[in-house]
Enzyme design. Structure first.
Site, PDB file in Angstrom:
ATOM      1  CG  HIS A 194      -2.018  -0.904   1.269  1.00  0.00           C
ATOM      2  ND1 HIS A 194      -1.903  -2.241   1.021  1.00  0.00           N
ATOM      3  CD2 HIS A 194      -3.348  -0.682   1.503  1.00  0.00           C
ATOM      4  CE1 HIS A 194      -3.099  -2.812   1.110  1.00  0.00           C
ATOM      5  NE2 HIS A 194      -3.990  -1.896   1.399  1.00  0.00           N
ATOM      6  CD  GLU A 197      -5.370   3.684   2.075  1.00  0.00           C
ATOM      7  OE1 GLU A 197      -4.420   3.076   2.597  1.00  0.00           O
ATOM      8  OE2 GLU A 197      -6.574   3.404   2.308  1.00  0.00           O
ATOM      9  CG  ASP A 276     -10.857  -3.056   4.048  1.00  0.00           C
ATOM     10  OD1 ASP A 276     -10.355  -4.093   4.483  1.00  0.00           O
ATOM     11  OD2 ASP A 276     -10.177  -2.055   3.719  1.00  0.00           O
TER      12      ASP A 276
HETATM   13  N1  ADE Z   1      -6.087  -2.603   5.912  1.00  0.00           N
HETATM   14  C1  ADE Z   1      -7.308  -2.842   5.450  1.00  0.00           C
HETATM   15  N2  ADE Z   1      -7.677  -1.892   4.598  1.00  0.00           N
HETATM   16  C2  ADE Z   1      -6.649  -1.019   4.502  1.00  0.00           C
HETATM   17  C3  ADE Z   1      -6.424   0.167   3.770  1.00  0.00           C
HETATM   18  N3  ADE Z   1      -7.328   0.686   2.951  1.00  0.00           N
HETATM   19  N4  ADE Z   1      -5.248   0.795   3.942  1.00  0.00           N
HETATM   20  C4  ADE Z   1      -4.338   0.299   4.772  1.00  0.00           C
HETATM   21  N5  ADE Z   1      -4.500  -0.806   5.472  1.00  0.00           N
HETATM   22  C5  ADE Z   1      -5.647  -1.467   5.342  1.00  0.00           C
HETATM   23 ZN    ZN Z   2      -6.099  -2.112   1.227  1.00  0.00          ZN
END
Ligand code: ADE
Ligand code: ZN
Length: 333
Positions: A194, A197, A276
């Protein structure tokens, strides 16, 4: 067009299995396992799922994961997601799981991985859905803890295609995990992280240059650097973008302001994912449909996004060709 989106064969490359835990299952498991939840009823859960940023979500998400105790719980969780895959015409999925969220509660690594794996095997035998498992390190914890987790995983190496990096991004840059990713690479794991973000483009550069990622998860902050946009375009580095997640976590004000279409038009290899889905109010097709409605995606865009999801996955070239052919056939139907 909506019917076309729903029926399009597609892959999902960014899905946290713990983030597919629906409130109803959360309540059932809490009761079965005698785990106390901070909610009295489903209405209270719904009210709690109002986030201001990534951290406000993570606090609630980790609390929800406490109800997962037995191998059967992880099987049921994963199987429920597979049913959604079937409904959304997902033919291949690459699932993240967070071992440290469970091992820190004294749930054994093998309980988690074997429960997930059993459901994925059933997905293949019953629906022909293929899958890969990616293990994520929690970046708010130490590199030492991640190294311990990597060592625990080696016994199950055949079941895990890659390693990733998730949790609280700000203040925990990819460079913090240089050594553990170096070791994971040596062990033959694929590498994702990730990045970008919430944090700035330096995190994306670090993921590329220091962790040597094969995909960037999210990466939506790339838009702030023309130099990075050009690099992503030229390298065709995949970005696993999660539109509903970005709206719910206030990365963009609303879907009409999301930048995925800009990146797609620029020639960057973007894909659509649900992240999620239980927490962010929609599964994969819901994400596609919202993009279509708010960003005027056309049929070519939908096809390109679906093809990107297949070509950016960690399956063999042979299976990629087979799936791309499936998409081509579907378009001509
Ligand atoms: N864990 C679950 N969803 C996440 C997200 N969007 N960013 C970082 N960690 C996560
Ligand atoms: Zn994620």
């Amino acid at each position: 067009m909506i019917d076309f989106i729903k029926k399009m064969p597609k892959a999902e490359l960014h899905l946290h299995i713990e983030g597919s835990l629906e409130p109803l299952m959360m309540f059932e498991l809490a009761k079965k396992n005698n785990v106390k939840l901070p909610y009295k009823n489903l209405e209270e859960v719904k009210n709690a799922y109002e986030f201001t940023n990534l951290q406000s979500f993570l606090d609630i998400y980790y609390a929800g994961a406490n109800v997962l105790i037995t191998k059967e719980d992880f099987f049921d969780l994963t199987w429920a997601y597979i049913i959604k895959c079937k409904e959304d015409n997902i033919i291949h999925t690459e699932i993240f799981f967070d071992p440290q969220t469970h091992t820190s509660r004294k749930i054994e690594f093998k309980t988690v991985i074997l429960g997930i794996k059993e459901a994925l095997d059933k997905a293949y035998t019953e629906f022909g859905i293929t899958s890969n498992i990616i293990m994520c390190f929690l970046r708010h914890l130490t590199q030492e803890d991640a190294l311990k987790t990597l060592n625990q995983s080696l016994e199950f190496k055949d079941l895990i295609i890659g390693v990733g990096l998730d949790s609280s991004e700000l203040g925990n840059p990819p460079s913090k995990f240089k050594e553990v990713f170096k070791k994971a690479k040596k062990e033959g794991f694929k590498i994702v992280a990730h990045a970008g973000e919430e944090a700035d483009v330096s995190y994306i550069y670090e993921a590329i240059d220091i962790l040597e990622v094969q995909r960037i998860d999210h990466g939506v902050q790339s838009i702030n650097s023309k130099e990075l946009m050009d690099l992503l375009k030229e390298s065709q580095m995949p970005l696993t973008v999660c539109p509903f997640s970005n709206i719910e976590l206030k990365v963009f004000k609303d879907m009409s302001e999301h930048n995925i279409k800009l990146m797609l038009d620029y020639g960057i290899n973007v894909t659509v994912n649900s992240d999620d889905p239980s927490y962010f109010k929609g599964y994969l097709n819901d994400n596609f449909i919202s993009l279509y409605k708010n960003l005027d995606l056309n049929k070519e865009d939908i096809i390109k996004l679906a093809k990107n999801s297949i070509s950016s996955s960690f399956i063999s070239d042979e299976l990629k060709n087979n799936y791309l052919e499936k998409i081509n056939k579907f378009i001509l139907e």
